[in-house]
Design an enzyme around this catalytic site. Structure first.
Site, PDB file in Angstrom:
ATOM      1  N   TYR A   1       0.826  -1.210   0.000  1.00 42.84           N
ATOM      2  CA  TYR A   1       0.000   0.000   0.000  1.00 42.84           C
ATOM      3  C   TYR A   1       0.851   1.248   0.000  1.00 42.84           C
ATOM      4  CZ  TYR A   1      -3.858  -2.762   1.924  1.00 42.84           C
ATOM      5  OH  TYR A   1      -4.831  -3.666   2.148  1.00 42.84           O
TER       6      TYR A   1
ATOM      7  N   ASN B   1      -6.403   0.112  -7.832  1.00 42.38           N
ATOM      8  CA  ASN B   1      -6.454  -0.901  -6.790  1.00 42.38           C
ATOM      9  C   ASN B   1      -6.723  -2.233  -7.486  1.00 42.38           C
ATOM     10  OD1 ASN B   1      -6.346  -1.989  -4.264  1.00 42.38           O
ATOM     11  ND2 ASN B   1      -8.387  -1.294  -3.640  1.00 42.38           N
TER      12      ASN B   1
ATOM     13  N   TYR C   1      -6.843 -10.698   3.015  1.00 45.32           N
ATOM     14  CA  TYR C   1      -7.844  -9.636   2.888  1.00 45.32           C
ATOM     15  C   TYR C   1      -8.444  -9.602   1.489  1.00 45.32           C
ATOM     16  CZ  TYR C   1      -9.644  -4.896   2.296  1.00 45.32           C
ATOM     17  OH  TYR C   1     -10.429  -3.820   1.995  1.00 45.32           O
ATOM     18  N   LYS C   2      -7.618  -9.836   0.483  1.00 43.57           N
ATOM     19  CA  LYS C   2      -8.120  -9.799  -0.884  1.00 43.57           C
ATOM     20  C   LYS C   2      -8.812 -11.099  -1.276  1.00 43.57           C
ATOM     21  CE  LYS C   2      -4.826  -6.259  -2.412  1.00 43.57           C
ATOM     22  NZ  LYS C   2      -5.689  -5.213  -2.994  1.00 43.57           N
TER      23      LYS C   2
ATOM     24  N   ARG D   1      -6.094   6.532  -8.709  1.00 48.10           N
ATOM     25  CA  ARG D   1      -5.198   5.470  -8.266  1.00 48.10           C
ATOM     26  C   ARG D   1      -5.743   4.164  -8.803  1.00 48.10           C
ATOM     27  NH1 ARG D   1      -7.139   2.634  -3.346  1.00 48.10           N
ATOM     28  NH2 ARG D   1      -5.016   1.904  -3.024  1.00 48.10           N
TER      29      ARG D   1
ATOM     30  N   HIS E   1     -13.276   2.386   6.008  1.00 47.26           N
ATOM     31  CA  HIS E   1     -11.979   1.756   5.766  1.00 47.26           C
ATOM     32  C   HIS E   1     -11.523   0.860   6.910  1.00 47.26           C
ATOM     33  CE1 HIS E   1     -11.110   4.898   2.540  1.00 47.26           C
ATOM     34  NE2 HIS E   1     -10.914   3.733   1.958  1.00 47.26           N
TER      35      HIS E   1
END
Lengths: 348, 321
Positions: free
Chosen positions: A37, A226, A317-318, A224, A194
């Protein structure tokens, strides 16, 4: 029309395909061989790279018509995917104005906007729409302003109200999301929505990002990229429908992973909306199968290295930690150890 | 955002004296075309080429936010000030080309409010004029209470009373008329938000009174632009750009950075927004803080300074710039 629109599905028989041109313009998210990140916001200005998804404010591609049909199906099953708190109506009109002006300017062969004072005529040729309405008068549109224009625009949209030195998710159209829910997040502030993201809090990323966004200037949008992973080309990977798509993640094999596993990239942009002082946060989803990705040698090498070296908690997390060993094994066939060039674009 | 981003080239279409202190300026886009829409409460930063010096002053936009044909600002002449308002009054003429920033709003309406109660003092009236335009397009409920020194110095008071009868209340200092704030706040419907723009004393008075009466902090909004204070000249070392610069008596630290080609970030240039916050690496002396941004703890720690308004007195100051 200059773009040949695909007739394809993002569910059931999954006929979604990227043409060779679409593969070449895919917004590959890794500019180097590793990923962590960062506050990776950059100005969302037109790139002098014709055909890239960063060329215009709102990218229209070959999937446009089919994506809008998929959105209509999601909304028919679950109207709560589109919500707008009462004070966000003006921000919805801001969005109507912003998108119509941008698309009519950037794609004059596909979209037209004709203004006669407050009477506006909007022509959307790909979707066969020709509507005349009164700007700022909701009664003249078939839906609320935000819903009307986002049923005609690819990508999810969150409209963030700015007050009390924070941003509040007070309106949105969210049908192509990577496992989050507007119905759950609506009304939350920047830190609340978040909260589930690992690591970034300790790194102070959200405090810095919020401070930056509160000062986001009109006329100076940022963007950005992601990313996450999706098995099968599903646009709607929502928590509400996890029972439908979650089990697909357990069906990967060495034989089918190249076809079924997709890298899911979000082009996230942030615009200050002038009339309401809200912030518009479009989250545009691009999908590309592993087979198509490794057809670009640089991307095959780099994707292998990024997935192999990613911290555990990010893979968790993903949502692809269980499939990671299989991904690495399959991708390793396309990594000969050669160095890769800087930046996200394919080598010429 | 730093210099060079999101600027608008405009031409002065009208210069109109309103009274002995206030002059109104109208800007249109140079070469024609629409200006961006904006939200009521927004300001623009006007760039002035004054001799060899570039001045950048923020002024609230007072025109109808829906009118994309022109922007209007009103400038009160400050004979004791550093010269920005005098430049506007004395040097800016119709037909002149100028550069202004895109609109920035640090004083926006809370659109959840059931009612907007506006309290203006003097030239603090200007952002409210744009907000009242915006609210009348959407049938929003508002009341304005406007305190002026004398009738002749009460810019726009009569026009506003004519335009919004029963909603605009004017108080004249020279006739001993005062806003009865306690009673006013006590009689507002639930869900009202308060907005105040005017002299510092007025802003403090409204915040304090509202707090004493139990109003939620989030329902009270204020805007006060500070003009950078003058002071003793001082020297600053810049670690990143490896420069030593001099800050003049009537120059702000931010202006000195810009004069030395350092691309420093800014938005409001009045100590309010926090954009120009800069890290202090070494300080042998005293930081003189004038901003509204840093907390008391941050000031005590002495690790941050807001170059748009704050200064330094002492021997050595090194900034991360």
């Amino acid at each position: 029309m200059t773009i040949q629109f695909n007739d394809e599905t993002f569910r059931d028989d999954f006929t979604f395909r990227n043409s060779p041109e679409a593969i070449k313009r895919f917004p590959f998210p890794f500019h180097e061989d590793s990923y962590m990140y960062s506050v990776n916001l950059e100005p969302h200005v037109a790139l002098k790279r014709p055909g890239s998804p960063f060329e215009f404010a709102f990218d229209v591609d070959e999937h446009y018509v089919s994506e809008m049909a998929d959105r209509a199906k999601v909304l028919a099953d679950d109207p709560l995917r589109c919500q707008s708190l009462p004070h966000m109506t003006l921000a919805g009109w801001d969005l109507v104005e912003y998108i119509m002006e941008a698309k009519a300017r950037d794609y004059p062969d596909l979209f037209e906007l004709h203004k006669d004072g407050d009477r506006w005529r909007w022509i959307n040729k790909p979707l066969g729409i020709d509507d005349t309405f009164t700007f700022l008068d909701e009664s003249t549109l078939p839906y609320g302003p935000m819903e009307y224009i986002t049923r005609q625009t690819q990508g999810d949209f969150a409209l963030l109200d700015q007050r009390d030195d924070n941003l509040w998710m007070d309106a949105g159209m969210v049908t192509t999301q990577a496992d989050w829910s507007l119905d759950f997040d609506i009304g939350m502030n920047f830190f609340e929505w978040h909260a589930p993201v690992p690591k970034a809090h300790e790194m102070g990323i959200f405090v810095r990002a919020l401070k930056f966004l509160l000062n986001l200037q009109q006329g100076a949008p940022v963007r950005r990229l992601n990313w996450t992973m999706t098995v099968n080309p599903l646009l709607d990977t929502s928590p509400e429908n996890y029972h439908k798509w979650g089990e697909m993640k357990s069906k990967l094999t060495m034989d089918n992973i190249g076809e079924k596993q997709h890298l899911r990239v979000e082009l996230q942009t942030l615009f200050r909306l002038p009339r309401s002082n809200a912030i518009c946060f479009p989250i545009r989803c691009y999908l590309c199968s592993f087979n198509d990705l490794v057809s670009v040698p640089k991307w095959g090498r780099r994707l292998h290295r990024v997935i192999r070296d990613l911290p555990e908690e990010l893979a968790e997390y993903k949502g692809f930690i269980a499939n990671r060993p299989l991904m690495i094994e399959w991708l390793s066939q396309y990594d000969d150890g050669a160095p890769t060039s800087d930046g996200i674009f394919p080598d010429e | 955002m730093s210099a060079g981003t999101a600027k608008l080239n405009v031409t002065v279409a009208e210069v109109k004296p309103i009274n002995e202190l206030v002059t109104r300026f109208k800007f249109v886009r140079t070469g024609g075309g629409d200006l961006p829409t904006f939200s009521g409460g927004a300001h623009t930063v006007v760039e002035m080429e004054d001799g060899g010096q570039t001045r950048l002053n923020p002024y609230s936009l007072m025109s109808d936010p829906a009118d994309r044909g022109a922007y209007m600002v009103s400038v009160r002449r400050d004979d004791e000030g550093r010269g920005g308002s005098l430049f506007m009054h004395n040097n800016v003429k119709e037909g002149m080309e100028m550069v202004i920033s895109n609109p920035v709003n640090l004083f926006s309406l809370d659109l959840r409010a059931k009612k907007h109660l506006m309290l203006a003092g003097g030239i603090g009236i200007t952002p409210f004029i744009a907000q009242m335009h915006q609210l009348s397009h959407t049938n929003g409920l508002f009341d304005l209470h406007y305190s002026v020194r004398t009738a002749s110095l009460g810019s726009y008071a009569e026009e506003l009373q004519a335009q919004y009868p029963n909603r605009v209340h004017v108080y004249h200092d020279d006739q001993d008329e005062r806003i009865n704030l306690e009673e006013l706040l006590d009689t507002q419907p639930l869900g009202t938000h308060i907005y105040v723009c005017g002299p510092k004393g007025m802003i403090d008075w409204v915040h304090k009174t509202a707090e004493e009466l139990g109003w939620p902090r989030e329902a009270v909004h204020s805007e006060e632009f500070l003009a950078p204070a003058s002071g003793q000249p001082f020297e600053v070392k810049l670690a990143q750009s490896n420069k030593v610069i001099q800050v003049g008596e009537h120059q702000s630290l931010l202006e000195a950075l810009e004069a030395n080609d350092v691309d420093a970030p800014y938005l409001c240039r009045g100590g309010a927004c926090g954009q120009c916050e800069t890290t202090v690496i070494e300080c042998d002396g005293k930081l003189v803080h004038y901003d509204h941004w840093l907390t008391d703890e941050q000031r005590e720690a002495g690790k941050l300074i807001m170059p748009c308004v704050s200064r330094f007195e002492g021997k050595t100051l090194v900034l991360d710039q």
